[in-house]
Design an enzyme around this catalytic site. Structure first.
Site, PDB file in Angstrom:
ATOM      1  NE  ARG A   1     -12.200   0.882   0.761  1.00 41.41           N
ATOM      2  CZ  ARG A   1     -11.276   1.647   1.358  1.00 41.41           C
ATOM      3  NH1 ARG A   1      -9.999   1.518   1.035  1.00 41.41           N
ATOM      4  NH2 ARG A   1     -11.622   2.504   2.287  1.00 41.41           N
TER       5      ARG A   1
ATOM      6  CG  ASP B   1      -2.273   0.711   0.938  1.00 38.04           C
ATOM      7  OD1 ASP B   1      -2.237   1.953   0.979  1.00 38.04           O
ATOM      8  OD2 ASP B   1      -3.311   0.077   0.690  1.00 38.04           O
ATOM      9  CG  ASP B   2       0.329   6.104   0.468  1.00 38.20           C
ATOM     10  OD1 ASP B   2       1.313   6.313  -0.256  1.00 38.20           O
ATOM     11  OD2 ASP B   2      -0.504   6.987   0.764  1.00 38.20           O
TER      12      ASP B   2
ATOM     13  CE  LYS C   1      -6.048   0.892  -1.366  1.00 35.39           C
ATOM     14  NZ  LYS C   1      -5.850   0.574   0.065  1.00 35.39           N
TER      15      LYS C   1
ATOM     16  CG  ASP D   1      -9.360   4.318   4.660  1.00 41.23           C
ATOM     17  OD1 ASP D   1      -9.898   4.175   3.547  1.00 41.23           O
ATOM     18  OD2 ASP D   1      -8.309   4.969   4.830  1.00 41.23           O
TER      19      ASP D   1
ATOM     20  CB  SER E   1     -10.285   4.649  -4.217  1.00 37.68           C
ATOM     21  OG  SER E   1      -9.427   3.662  -3.714  1.00 37.68           O
TER      22      SER E   1
ATOM     23  CG  ASP F   1      -6.396   6.003  -2.214  1.00 39.96           C
ATOM     24  OD1 ASP F   1      -7.601   6.266  -2.293  1.00 39.96           O
ATOM     25  OD2 ASP F   1      -5.795   5.873  -1.125  1.00 39.96           O
TER      26      ASP F   1
HETATM   27  C1  GLA Z   1      -6.637   5.901   1.731  1.00 37.98           C
HETATM   28  C2  GLA Z   1      -7.124   4.509   1.370  1.00 37.98           C
HETATM   29  C3  GLA Z   1      -6.495   3.480   2.299  1.00 37.98           C
HETATM   30  C4  GLA Z   1      -4.985   3.544   2.198  1.00 37.98           C
HETATM   31  C5  GLA Z   1      -4.505   4.971   2.494  1.00 37.98           C
HETATM   32  C6  GLA Z   1      -3.037   5.139   2.206  1.00 37.98           C
HETATM   33  O1  GLA Z   1      -7.071   6.313   2.972  1.00 37.98           O
HETATM   34  O2  GLA Z   1      -8.530   4.434   1.432  1.00 37.98           O
HETATM   35  O3  GLA Z   1      -6.947   2.179   1.979  1.00 37.98           O
HETATM   36  O4  GLA Z   1      -4.603   3.139   0.908  1.00 37.98           O
HETATM   37  O5  GLA Z   1      -5.212   5.929   1.686  1.00 37.98           O
HETATM   38  O6  GLA Z   1      -2.604   6.442   2.399  1.00 37.98           O
END
Ligand code: GLA
Length: 428
Positions: free
Chosen positions: A216, A81-82, A157, A220, A191, A159
């Site tokens: 999504r 992820d991020d 993914k 979160d 997202s 975002d």
């Molecule tokens: C958003 C996404 C999370 C995650 C964060 C990372 O909030 O919805 O799932 O990926 O960013 O910064």
């Protein structure tokens, strides 16, 4: 630099004909592991060498996924992820990982993940920046799609922080198209709807299902039972709108499984696993597989529950009953006989009055109306509950903030010969 509107126009011109993903992937909800919920944006490898977002963390998780049985039951994608990126692109404008935390580069890590029989997922953001402030893909879409392909990425993914909400209707399909053009199959997780929905724009789900393999819909997940409940309440309150969009190749995503972390008890963990399976949700864990407790591992690896999640019909289930803080969720599954579905049935007890609650309702009332009835098996304790007719009651005790989850397999009337296998004469 062209004004943004012109960039978008050019980008549209570059995207040929009908923009349509159909990449043949995610015929059942994707399963895997993702770093965000459990490890967040911990970049301090000096203080937290075992927890920071780094090459080491992902290699160790890959080891655990492949050697501790997770891959064997279907958990396949390991998704970073991020916070994996450097704060700047390289001199050629190419994305690059943080050099100190990913000293071997992304291709080397990707090769390692693949060598374990797993697939490699990576996070980026459609906007100017990721949610944690690293470079986003706007202005670099084609190059970034090619970079992902060159790194052997299998799942993206994307975002939606730091982006214009209306641009998403163009930008998400455009990036999906660039991914397709690389020729490398990559699951595309979007997202797009959640950012729009929560800012008063009605998501165009017809377009979203043509572009994204999963998306999504809601905020979160955090590490708590209350959060799990707020997510299922959202999906239940919107079920008529949301459910029709789910199916092979395209899934609603209520976010990660938090089983094995700090917030859920054993019963609550069974409940998340059961409800995510009935909602045909992606099963993407976010937890520490290196130290997870055996009881949580068993829940995550319950093959009978996973089989419900992965049912080939790909129909998303719904809440069908709600009274006295007890709910029933059902999902049509295979086998289908004589036009009648089998069902997964989850009885969820949201009560907290300290003792198992006795629930008793007729199958008919829960929408299970096959005249010949169903064979009932509980999927966590393996107890067979015999054959029940629509007029019979499902009579069970359910722990506080827990579930009973059943597979109710459709029965065929004994005298019905039409369902016997046809014998075809071959040859002369
Ligand atoms: C958003 C996404 C999370 C995650 C964060 C990372 O909030 O919805 O799932 O990926 O960013 O910064």
């Amino acid at each position: 630099m062209l004004p943004r509107i012109q960039q978008l126009f050019l980008l549209l011109l570059g995207v040929s004909g009908a923009i349509c993903l159909e990449n043949g992937l995610a015929r059942t909800p994707p399963m895997g592991w993702m770093s965000w919920e459990r490890f967040r944006c911990n970049t301090d490898c000096m203080a937290y060498p075992d927890e920071c977002i780094s090459d080491k963390l992902f290699r160790e998780i890959a080891d655990a996924m492949s050697s501790d049985g997770y891959a064997d039951v279907g958990y396949e994608y390991l998704i970073i992820d991020d916070c994996w990126l450097a704060h700047n692109r390289d001199a050629n404008g190419k994305l690059q990982p943080d050099a100190s935390r990913f000293p071997n580069g992304m291709l080397d890590l990707s090769d390692y993940i693949h060598s374990k029989g797993l697939k490699f997922g990576l996070y980026e953001d459609y906007g100017n920046f990721t949610c944690a402030g690293y470079p986003g893909i706007i202005g670099h879409m084609e190059d970034d799609a090619n970079t992902f392909a060159s790194w052997g990425v299998d799942y993206v993914k994307l975002d939606g922080c730091y982006a214009h909400l209306h641009d998403m209707d163009i930008g998400y399909p455009a990036f999906g198209d660039y991914l397709n053009r690389t020729g490398r199959p990559m699951v595309y997780s979007c997202s797009w709807p959640v950012y729009q929905e929560f800012n008063g724009i009605k998501p165009d789900y017809e377009a979203i299902i043509k572009t994204c393999n999963l998306w999504r819909n809601y905020g979160d997940i955090q590490d708590s039972w209350n959060d799990v409940l707020s997510i299922i309440d959202y999906y239940a309150s919107k079920q008529d709108e949301i459910i029709p969009h789910a199916g092979p190749g395209h899934w609603n995503d209520p976010d990660m499984l938090i089983i094995g972390n700090y917030g859920l008890s054993k019963d609550q963990s069974k409940a998340q696993m059961a409800l995510w399976s009935v909602m045909a949700s992606p099963l993407i864990m976010s937890n520490d597989l290196r130290s997870i407790g055996a009881e949580f591992k068993a829940i995550l690896q319950n093959k009978k529950v996973i089989a419900v999640n992965q049912d080939p019909l790909g129909m998303q289930g719904r809440r069908v009953y709600q009274s006295d803080s007890v709910e029933v969720w059902t999902r049509p599954i295979t086998p289908v006989q004589d036009g009648q579905y089998s069902y997964a049935v989850v009885v969820l007890n949201r009560r907290t009055d300290g003792t198992p609650y006795r629930f008793s309702q007729s199958l008919q009332k829960l929408g299970l109306t096959n005249p010949a009835g169903y064979a009932f098996e509980e999927l966590f304790d393996g107890v067979t509950h015999g054959e029940l007719l629509p007029s019979d009651n499902l009579d069970v005790r359910v722990n506080p903030s827990g579930v009973k989850m059943f597979r109710a397999e459709v029965k065929v009337k004994a005298e019905d010969n039409s369902l016997r296998p046809h014998i075809t004469r071959v040859g002369f």
